[in-house]
Design an enzyme around this catalytic site. Structure first.
Site, mmCIF file in Angstrom:
data_model
loop_
_atom_site.group_PDB
_atom_site.id
_atom_site.type_symbol
_atom_site.label_atom_id
_atom_site.label_comp_id
_atom_site.label_asym_id
_atom_site.label_seq_id
_atom_site.Cartn_x
_atom_site.Cartn_y
_atom_site.Cartn_z
ATOM 1 N N GLY A 1 -13.512 78.180 56.666
ATOM 2 C CA GLY A 1 -14.571 78.574 57.597
ATOM 3 C C GLY A 1 -14.228 79.957 58.109
ATOM 4 O O GLY A 1 -13.786 80.797 57.334
ATOM 5 N N SER B 1 -8.541 78.057 52.104
ATOM 6 C CA SER B 1 -9.182 79.272 52.615
ATOM 7 C C SER B 1 -8.626 79.658 54.003
ATOM 8 O O SER B 1 -7.434 79.951 54.090
ATOM 9 C CB SER B 1 -10.697 79.056 52.610
ATOM 10 O OG SER B 1 -11.381 80.258 52.840
ATOM 11 N N ALA B 2 -9.397 79.620 55.065
ATOM 12 C CA ALA B 2 -8.879 79.950 56.397
ATOM 13 C C ALA B 2 -7.664 79.087 56.749
ATOM 14 O O ALA B 2 -6.717 79.554 57.398
ATOM 15 C CB ALA B 2 -9.970 79.766 57.448
ATOM 16 N N HIS C 1 -9.863 83.450 48.304
ATOM 17 C CA HIS C 1 -11.066 83.832 47.535
ATOM 18 C C HIS C 1 -10.887 85.229 46.935
ATOM 19 O O HIS C 1 -11.840 86.017 46.913
ATOM 20 C CB HIS C 1 -12.325 83.834 48.418
ATOM 21 C CG HIS C 1 -12.607 82.542 49.112
ATOM 22 N ND1 HIS C 1 -13.168 81.468 48.474
ATOM 23 C CD2 HIS C 1 -12.413 82.138 50.401
ATOM 24 C CE1 HIS C 1 -13.308 80.461 49.339
ATOM 25 N NE2 HIS C 1 -12.860 80.840 50.509
ATOM 26 N N GLU D 1 -9.859 81.919 43.312
ATOM 27 C CA GLU D 1 -10.432 80.572 43.421
ATOM 28 C C GLU D 1 -10.000 79.740 42.214
ATOM 29 O O GLU D 1 -10.221 80.143 41.069
ATOM 30 C CB GLU D 1 -11.957 80.649 43.492
ATOM 31 C CG GLU D 1 -12.439 81.312 44.768
ATOM 32 C CD GLU D 1 -13.952 81.263 44.945
ATOM 33 O OE1 GLU D 1 -14.656 80.863 43.997
ATOM 34 O OE2 GLU D 1 -14.413 81.632 46.038
#
Lengths: 230, 230
Positions: free
Chosen positions: B90, B122-123, B159, B194
């Site tokens: 997010g 991700s985050a 990413h 990714e």
């Protein structure tokens, strides 16, 4: 009194630096001899001197002299004495951190509100907004605040890119990021495509250049528009 | 003691949430009954409850129970009592702002260093690094600090996207942004594509998944690599 020119990008693909804007800049700066350049955003880590030289070369073609703000011993005084400003693109976090650390945000705003022409590209356009919270840049330094000049009642998302329907990448689109911004902020956001720029003269705000803007308002679906009076 | 799994993305194009990682997760969490989910990054502004439900659905397929950290009255206690963690992706600014504001950064780090398995996407992977300063996200909120868990001696760029040689866009590439980071910071950066993820077990750090990493060290040309021992 306000006279601002805020561009999405300095450079269009395959063209020299500022080329697509030179005719507009010649008119915008027509009463001005010397433009004070604010080089703090340092794209790709370029030095203040090298960045200023690049700008001076482009502005020479329209017969304007360029002075780097970093060459002033007292940059606040440099701002007070300036005729007009150009803030170039690069990293918005670095630009904002420097302006706050050097105590220049308020003097710069005050001077611009006396009517001194202000031209920005990319990060230099972002800082005309309410805050820098719709930048695309990486937080390479920690600014003491995200607040910026607040010369316009909206934020700009420079280099705005439409979602690519063929993309297989899972990173957030620009539109998703701005939607997340609007979970916490009510400031309208103008997605400014490369080739577009905004001219603000006192209360008149006009979108110019190649494209409509993508406009994001809190609790509304994004839309295409040219009316930037919020 | 450390047992970390740090993924670039939760989801591959056209696949269900976490699908490509489920087999790995089944093994990673094999001694665990309940995973405590940290939902603060809120992708696209989703609520904590909705985000936790999405995660619970995916984890149910490998017979793991999921509890949202936000459901604890005292989240620091929730961390101390947790068996294992998952922090979803997010907005990294929002995630880091919340962890600092709630005083959870230190308790989370301490608990993870006792050996509690930590999975991030991700985050959630970004925050395992030294700081959040190589995130791609928009600064939608102002965290009290950019420091993160420091579980690994490098930063992650999730990413990670290679520069597109056909692009006509003038916005900075990921590589340019990371180069700007290295003007001010010496921390190595792992560009994690990714489909790739990193497994850290005590002193062993192993890159897994589909691709090599793009590695950025200060004052060196970026290179392709699998050795993440800096």
């Amino acid at each position: 009194m306000k006279n601002l020119l805020l561009a999405s990008t300095s450079t269009l693909h395959g063209e020299p630096y500022l080329a697509y804007l030179l005719e507009t800049l010649e008119d915008f700066f027509k009463t001005v001899t010397t433009v004070t350049f604010i080089p703090y955003a340092r794209p790709g880590g370029i030095t203040h001197d090298a960045y200023t030289a690049l700008v001076a070369k482009a502005f020479a073609t329209i017969n304007k002299k360029v002075v780097g703000l970093h060459t002033h011993k007292d940059p606040a005084k440099g701002i007070q004495e300036a005729e007009a400003f150009f803030t170039g693109g690069g990293n918005t976090f670095l630009l904002v951190q420097q302006l706050h650390e050097l105590g220049l945000m308020k003097p710069l705003k005050s001077k611009i509100l006396t009517g001194a022409p202000y031209f920005g590209t990319s990060a230099g356009s972002n800082i005309a907004g309410v805050n820098m919270q719709t930048t695309n840049d990486m937080p390479i330094v920690y600014p003491s605040s995200f607040e910026t000049l607040g010369l316009v009642p909206f934020n700009i998302n420079a280099h705005y890119l439409d979602p690519d329907p063929t993309s297989t990448h899972n990173g957030e689109t620009r539109a998703t990021r701005i939607k997340e911004f609007h979970c916490f902020n009510s400031t309208p956001v103008v997605g400014l495509r490369e080739g577009s720029f905004i001219h603000i003269q006192d209360k008149n705000t006009t979108l110019k250049g190649a494209f409509k803007a993508r406009i994001f308002e809190q609790n509304k679906a994004p839309y295409e528009g040219i009316n930037l009076h919020f």
